[in-house]
Design an enzyme around this catalytic site. Structure first.
Site, mmCIF file in Angstrom:
data_model
loop_
_atom_site.group_PDB
_atom_site.id
_atom_site.type_symbol
_atom_site.label_atom_id
_atom_site.label_comp_id
_atom_site.label_asym_id
_atom_site.label_seq_id
_atom_site.Cartn_x
_atom_site.Cartn_y
_atom_site.Cartn_z
ATOM 1 N N SER A 142 -3.263 3.048 -8.748
ATOM 2 C CA SER A 142 -4.056 4.275 -8.784
ATOM 3 C C SER A 142 -4.698 4.401 -10.158
ATOM 4 O O SER A 142 -4.152 3.921 -11.152
ATOM 5 C CB SER A 142 -3.160 5.491 -8.554
ATOM 6 O OG SER A 142 -3.870 6.673 -8.852
ATOM 7 N N TYR A 202 5.010 9.239 -10.571
ATOM 8 C CA TYR A 202 4.002 8.488 -9.806
ATOM 9 C C TYR A 202 3.181 7.579 -10.735
ATOM 10 O O TYR A 202 2.961 6.394 -10.442
ATOM 11 C CB TYR A 202 3.091 9.483 -9.080
ATOM 12 C CG TYR A 202 2.056 8.874 -8.175
ATOM 13 C CD1 TYR A 202 2.403 8.384 -6.923
ATOM 14 C CD2 TYR A 202 0.718 8.800 -8.568
ATOM 15 C CE1 TYR A 202 1.454 7.834 -6.080
ATOM 16 C CE2 TYR A 202 -0.241 8.254 -7.731
ATOM 17 C CZ TYR A 202 0.132 7.776 -6.492
ATOM 18 O OH TYR A 202 -0.822 7.237 -5.663
ATOM 19 N N CYS A 203 2.741 8.139 -11.864
ATOM 20 C CA CYS A 203 1.934 7.348 -12.806
ATOM 21 C C CYS A 203 2.744 6.172 -13.352
ATOM 22 O O CYS A 203 2.218 5.062 -13.515
ATOM 23 C CB CYS A 203 1.435 8.221 -13.957
ATOM 24 S SG CYS A 203 0.287 9.501 -13.413
ATOM 25 N N ALA A 204 4.030 6.417 -13.640
ATOM 26 C CA ALA A 204 4.886 5.327 -14.138
ATOM 27 C C ALA A 204 5.010 4.239 -13.089
ATOM 28 O O ALA A 204 4.934 3.038 -13.391
ATOM 29 C CB ALA A 204 6.266 5.862 -14.506
ATOM 30 N N SER A 205 5.159 4.633 -11.815
ATOM 31 C CA SER A 205 5.313 3.626 -10.754
ATOM 32 C C SER A 205 4.033 2.821 -10.605
ATOM 33 O O SER A 205 4.072 1.606 -10.404
ATOM 34 C CB SER A 205 5.693 4.287 -9.432
ATOM 35 O OG SER A 205 4.605 4.986 -8.846
ATOM 36 N N ASN A 227 0.810 -1.212 0.000
ATOM 37 C CA ASN A 227 0.000 0.000 0.000
ATOM 38 C C ASN A 227 0.850 1.272 0.000
ATOM 39 O O ASN A 227 0.457 2.284 -0.564
ATOM 40 C CB ASN A 227 -0.919 -0.015 1.231
ATOM 41 C CG ASN A 227 -1.478 1.355 1.525
ATOM 42 O OD1 ASN A 227 -2.319 1.859 0.787
ATOM 43 N ND2 ASN A 227 -0.964 1.985 2.575
#
Lengths: 77, 246
Positions: free
Chosen positions: B140, B153-156, B88
């Site tokens: 997400s 963040y989006c790549a992760s 998480n």
């Protein structure tokens, strides 16, 4: 037959669910015994537990037959 | 249904907004937890509110060696077994790509994606042997849709989805399922800091007309962690009030 060989074969028979007479020393895990790559990972983990040895990834990659496994374990004991 | 009595779970980021809701949800279904996070004081305070017999296993997820030690620590604290892993924990370091520093990219990938990989690798070993396991990673909606200012963040988060699909295929025959839950906008300290105008603009994009709650995410995690979800693997369950239908 050595004690190591017996124990290795027992693990292979149990794990892969194959007939005992198929598990010869020359048998290839993948070609002769129907193992896939994940089975090999699990067999190596089972050998490590049974014999109290650590089998690093580069050594594990060279274990293709029952004899390879027996020889590697004997060399570490 | 979805009873987790007798099962054990490691939850990272357990004292955070969504993490604490997930921990509460799993505990309410009967699971025994190893609560991980970087702030021991917060974890202890949260564990006290949970009651029950839960363990605390602090970890800095940007420290690879500490991450590799976390699953063995949790297994020991939980009496020798681990049924459920919930990845998480996550961080953001938002910036437009033209302004994004190498460290901002590296930190987010290391904590959000690499730590999840390391924990999955350790947990897979334990779960494969047990012929049972549930890995649930919190991704997400922006991992699928993208979001300006959040390339890292989006790549992760997209990386977690791809990794989970691969793992799901590797582990399916061993009784281990690997799934993701993708929250949309969830009410938290971060969203409470927004102005009313900003909140209205967000809510206007959500068919349900409102942000979700941590409990909405917890319910999705509890389902995927349950024995009943054993035939569900490699999936991403979107919990977003309809704001993206994928």
């Amino acid at each position: 037959m050595s004690e190591t060989a017996d124990r290795v074969k027992k693990i292979v028979i149990e794990h892969l669910g194959v007939e005992a007479d198929k598990v010869t020393e020359d048998a290839s895990f993948i070609d002769d015994l129907g193992a896939d790559s994940l089975d090999i990972v699990e067999l190596v983990m089972a050998f490590e537990e049974e014999f109290g040895v650590e089998i690093p990834d580069d050594a594990a990659e060279k274990i293709g037959t029952v004899k390879d496994a027996i020889d590697y374990i004997n060399s570490k004991q | 249904m979805f009873d987790l009595t007798g099962m054990t779970a490691l939850v990272t980021g357990a004292s955070g907004g969504i993490g604490s809701a997930i921990a509460q949800g799993l505990a309410a279904q009967g699971a025994r937890l190893a609560l991980s996070g970087s702030n021991v004081g917060k974890l202890e305070a949260f564990a006290a509110t949970l009651g029950g017999d839960h363990a605390i296993v602090p970890c800095d997820l940007s420290d690879a060696a500490a991450v590799d030690a976390l699953v063995p620590q949790a297994v020991e604290a939980l009496g020798g077994k681990l049924d459920i892993l919930v990845n998480n924990a996550g961080v953001t370091r938002d910036n437009l790509i033209l302004r994004m520093k190498d460290e901002e990219w590296d930190q987010v990938i290391r904590v959000n994606l690499e730590a999840a990989f390391r924990l999955c690798r350790s947990a897979a070993k334990v779960m494969m042997k047990a012929r049972f396991g549930r890995i649930v990673s919190i991704t997400s909606v922006v991992g699928v849709t993208g979001n300006p200012g959040q390339a890292n963040y989006c790549a992760s988060k997209a990386g977690i989805i791809g990794m989970s699909k691969s793992l799901a295929q590797e582990l399916a025959s061993r009784g281990v399922t690997v799934n993701c839950v993708a929250p949309g906008f969830i009410r938290s300290a971060m969203t409470e800091a927004l102005t009313d105008a900003q909140k209205d603009a967000i809510n206007a994009k959500i068919p349900a007309g409102t942000m979700g709650e941590g409990a909405d995410i917890a319910a999705a995690v509890a389902y995927l962690a349950s024995k009943e979800a054993g035939y569900v693997t490699g999936q991403t369950l979107h919990v977003n009030g309809g704001m993206a239908m994928i």
